[in-house]
Write an enzyme that holds these catalytic residues in place. Structure first.
Site, PDB file in Angstrom:
ATOM      1  CD  GLU A 313      76.765  25.916  43.541  1.00 13.30           C
ATOM      2  OE1 GLU A 313      77.522  25.440  44.378  1.00 13.30           O
ATOM      3  OE2 GLU A 313      75.616  26.332  43.820  1.00 13.30           O
ATOM      4  CB  CYS A 314      72.728  24.540  38.164  1.00  7.77           C
ATOM      5  SG  CYS A 314      71.377  23.729  37.252  1.00  7.77           S
ATOM      6  N   GLY A 315      72.351  27.031  36.987  1.00  6.75           N
ATOM      7  CA  GLY A 315      71.914  28.250  36.311  1.00  6.75           C
ATOM      8  C   GLY A 315      72.997  29.297  36.247  1.00  6.75           C
TER       9      GLY A 315
END
Length: 435
Positions: A313-315
């Protein structure tokens, strides 16, 4: 009590943390909730209250989930504080919607350093805009003198109670970076700051416990099925990967999973596990260290080739592309599970609620990032926003499925569909998006 404001930057987190510290010091059990998607404020609030801070959001978590968590906290806490998000009436659903849904009294924190009688008009508007009047108290922040505080108090209309005034005090301010406040473990002097805030609040009317209220029609928590019994989920958690909802960990454990935490920054191998979750965080601030950890990059590639289910997720997703280019323009080699490059931007790239429709089911979450990706991958799908004012041409975040890897900028709220999360972490439908 819901602690709100007319806008961001008024001092909501400072006051919420200070009240929690004050009452905790007096031996009371305090539980705090955060309205809307947020990972950073809750870290400060957890340090102040000594207990995990859960998110409640009428769209992302849902009213039933929020109701069940509030009711559970009410069974053990002397004081429940809910910190609002942005301005009281901002967003849909807003903090005001949450207050009306659960009958919460509201404390509005207003930066009043540059106003006088307008303080009363603003307070009146906050209490009466958008529906049934809210039970409203107000606290003035950034007040210059006792005379100034008196003018502000005198401006209040009938029915809105004065809760006192705080002076401008740089010693209690909470430092920020591009995604928000610094996390609690990055502030070695946080305990002293919290005590100072508590001391400033102690002599004010706001320090009194609010009147007890009864929750009606509280939803009961429904435990998920033990779909991960006997499974071990490895979870990245360190300075680069820190954005984890406590409710997500609770959901995994409730489904029977054992959790094994590891550090992509410091460790050289993955724990023995059946699936891998890389949550969001700050890989851009630690890109050089991630790039230099060749053993971990190899371990991630080997796990992917072996068919280990991976959620990023994301990072976490950013760290799995070929390259990450930081704000200074330096390029850093990442794990290379996804082809392409992540480029940091000078301004916010995306923010807001998002729903993700995976083959395993639909999940709700949110997006908030300062980077963009350039990749030849064809997305499995695009997330959607619940906002009805967006044109059809505005697409949500790309969702990638590369073998058993599922990756997106969206931070998922696992309780929104535990069955789908269990499927993603066990037998995700394998799809290749390369062109």
């Amino acid at each position: 009590m819901l602690i709100a404001a007319p806008a961001s930057g008024q001092g909501k987190t400072t006051v919420t943390a200070g009240l929690a510290r004050l009452h905790s010091r007096q031996g009371r059990k305090v539980r705090i909730f955060k309205t809307g998607p947020d990972f950073l404020d809750p870290a400060i609030l957890e340090a102040a209250s000594g207990a995990p801070v859960h998110t409640i959001d009428l769209w992302m978590t849902g009213a039933d989930d929020a109701s069940a968590r509030l009711a559970s906290a009410a069974c053990e806490a002397d004081l429940i504080l809910v910190e609002g998000v942005m301005g009281l009436h901002d967003g849909s659903p807003s903090s005001a919607d949450l207050a009306r849904r659960f009958g919460l009294p509201v404390l509005s924190v207003i930066q009043a350093g540059a106003m006088a009688q307008t303080f009363g008009a603003l307070s009146y508007g906050l209490a009466n805009y958008g529906g049934a009047p809210l039970q409203m108290d107000v606290l003035a922040n950034g007040v210059g003198s006792a005379r100034h505080a008196g003018m502000l108090e005198a401006s209040l209309p009938t029915g809105i109670r004065w809760m006192g005034a705080l002076p401008t005090d740089p010693s209690v301010s909470l430092p920020e970076r591009h995604l928000g406040l610094l996390s609690a473990d990055e502030l070695p002097d946080l305990p002293a700051r919290l005590d100072r805030i508590a001391d400033l609040l102690a002599p004010l009317p706001v320090a009194r416990l609010p009147e007890p209220m009864a929750m009606t029609n509280a939803a009961a928590a429904i435990p998920p099925a033990p779909l991960l019994a006997g499974k071990t989920i490895a979870i990245a958690r360190d300075a680069a990967f820190r954005f984890i909802y406590p409710a997500n960990l609770e959901t995994l454990r409730a489904m029977g999973a054992q959790l094994a935490f590891f550090s992509p920054l410091a460790d050289t191998c993955l724990p023995a596990c059946d699936a891998l979750w890389l949550p969001g965080g700050y890989p851009e601030l630690h890109a050089a260290q991630l790039a230099s950890n060749h053993a971990m990059r190899t371990a991630l590639r080997d796990a992917h080739r072996a068919g280990l289910p991976i959620l990023a997720e994301c990072g976490g997703m950013m760290a799995l592309f070929d390259t990450l280019v930081d704000k200074g323009g330096s390029a850093h080699a990442m794990a290379g599970l996804l082809p392409g490059t992540v480029l940091m931007q000078g301004r916010l790239a995306a923010i807001g609620h998002q729903a993700v429709k995976l083959p395993e089911g639909e999940l709700r979450g949110h997006t908030f990032h300062y980077s963009k990706t350039e990749s030849p991958l064809v997305p499995l799908d695009y997330a959607t926003s619940p906002r009805e004012d967006l044109p059809d041409t505005v697409r949500g975040e790309a969702v990638y499925r590369e073998g058993t890897l599922t990756a997106s900028y969206v931070h998922l709220y696992f309780p929104s569909n535990p069955r789908a999360i269990a499927a993603v972490l066990t037998t995700p439908m394998q799809v290749s998006g390369r062109v």
